[in-house]
Design a protein around this motif. Structure first.
Motif, short mmCIF file in Angstrom:
data_model
loop_
_atom_site.label_atom_id
_atom_site.label_comp_id
_atom_site.label_asym_id
_atom_site.label_seq_id
_atom_site.Cartn_x
_atom_site.Cartn_y
_atom_site.Cartn_z
N THR A 164 0.83 -1.21 0.00
CA THR A 164 0.00 0.00 0.00
C THR A 164 0.87 1.26 0.00
N ARG A 192 2.37 1.75 -3.44
CA ARG A 192 1.38 2.25 -4.40
C ARG A 192 1.11 3.74 -4.20
N ILE A 193 0.96 4.15 -2.95
CA ILE A 193 0.73 5.58 -2.67
C ILE A 193 1.94 6.39 -3.10
N ALA A 249 -4.74 11.28 -8.50
CA ALA A 249 -5.20 10.42 -7.41
C ALA A 249 -6.36 9.54 -7.86
N ALA A 303 -6.10 5.56 -8.04
CA ALA A 303 -7.01 4.72 -7.23
C ALA A 303 -7.77 3.73 -8.11
N THR A 304 -8.20 4.19 -9.28
CA THR A 304 -8.89 3.30 -10.22
C THR A 304 -7.97 2.19 -10.68
N TRP A 357 -5.36 1.04 -9.11
CA TRP A 357 -5.15 0.21 -7.92
C TRP A 357 -6.30 -0.79 -7.76
#
Length: 180
Positions: A5, A8-9, A40, A44-45, A47
Motif C-alpha cells: 500500500t 502504491r501511494i 489520485a 485509485a482506479t 489500484w
C-alpha cells in the motif's frame, strides 16, 4: 500488505509530482490541486483494477447462454447420437483393405435409432415390435411407425438435414414413456 500500500501511494504521489513539474516547466500554468485530484483518481482506479484482476476468474464466453435442462435427461443412446451428429469427423470407421464396398454412415445411425426405439417400447410399454407390430405402431405414432417399418422413410429421416427432427421425435416418445 502495508508495504504494498505504501509503495502504491508513493507511485501515485511521484507520478503526480512528475506530471505537475512537467506542466509547470512547459508553461501550461496548471492548477496543481486539480492535477493532483485527477492523478489520485486515476491511481485509485488503477489500484482497484489491479486488485480485482487478482481476485476475479475469467469468464468463458464460448458456452455462454447454453443452459442444460437437468429436469429431464434424454436416453444415453440418443445423447451419443447427438454427439456423433455434432462431430462427424470423429466418427470415421476403419474399412478393411479388401472391403471395397463402404458402408453408409446412415445405416449405423438408423440401426442405433431402431435399437433405442425398441428399447423404449419394451421398457415403457411392454411391446415387442416383432410380436405385436400394430400395438407398436399405435404407441409410436405415425411418423416413428413409418420410420420403423419403411426403409425408404428410415433412410430419408436419417439424413443430416432431418436427423435432428428424428431425434426430437424419439426424445418426445421417450419423455412420454417417463411421464406415463
Amino acid at each position: 500488505m502495508r508495504q504494498r500500500t505504501g509503495r502504491r501511494i508513493g507511485v501515485i504521489v511521484g507520478a503526480g509530482t512528475v506530471i505537475g513539474v512537467a506542466m509547470v516547466l512547459l508553461g501550461m500554468e496548471p492548477r496543481l490541486v486539480l492535477v493532483g485530484c485527477v492523478v489520485a483518481a486515476v491511481g485509485a482506479t488503477t489500484w482497484l483494477l489491479v486488485d480485482l484482476a487478482n481476485v476475479v476468474a475469467p469468464v468463458s464466453w464460448y458456452n455462454y447462454g447454453t443452459v442444460a435442462d437437468t429436469s429431464a435427461r434424454s436416453d444415453p443412446s440418443v445423447q451419443t447420437l447427438q454427439t456423433r451428429l455434432r462431430t462427424p469427423a470423429r466418427r470415421r470407421r476403419r474399412v478393411a483393405p479388401l472391403d471395397r464396398v463402404r458402408a453408409d454412415p446412415t445405416d449405423e445411425i438408423t440401426a442405433a435409432l431402431l435399437d433405442v426405439i425398441e428399447d423404449h417400447l419394451v421398457a415403457g410399454h411392454g411391446i415387442d415390435m416383432l410380436i405385436d407390430p400394430h400395438a407398436a405402431a399405435e404407441a409410436l405414432g405415425p411418423e416413428l411407425a413409418r420410420f420403423v417399418t419403411d426403409s425408404k422413410t428410415r433412410r430419408s429421416m436419417a439424413q443430416p438435414r432431418t436427423l435432428a427432427y428424428t431425434l426430437t421425435l424419439i426424445e418426445d416418445f421417450s419423455d412420454q414413456q417417463h411421464l406415463a
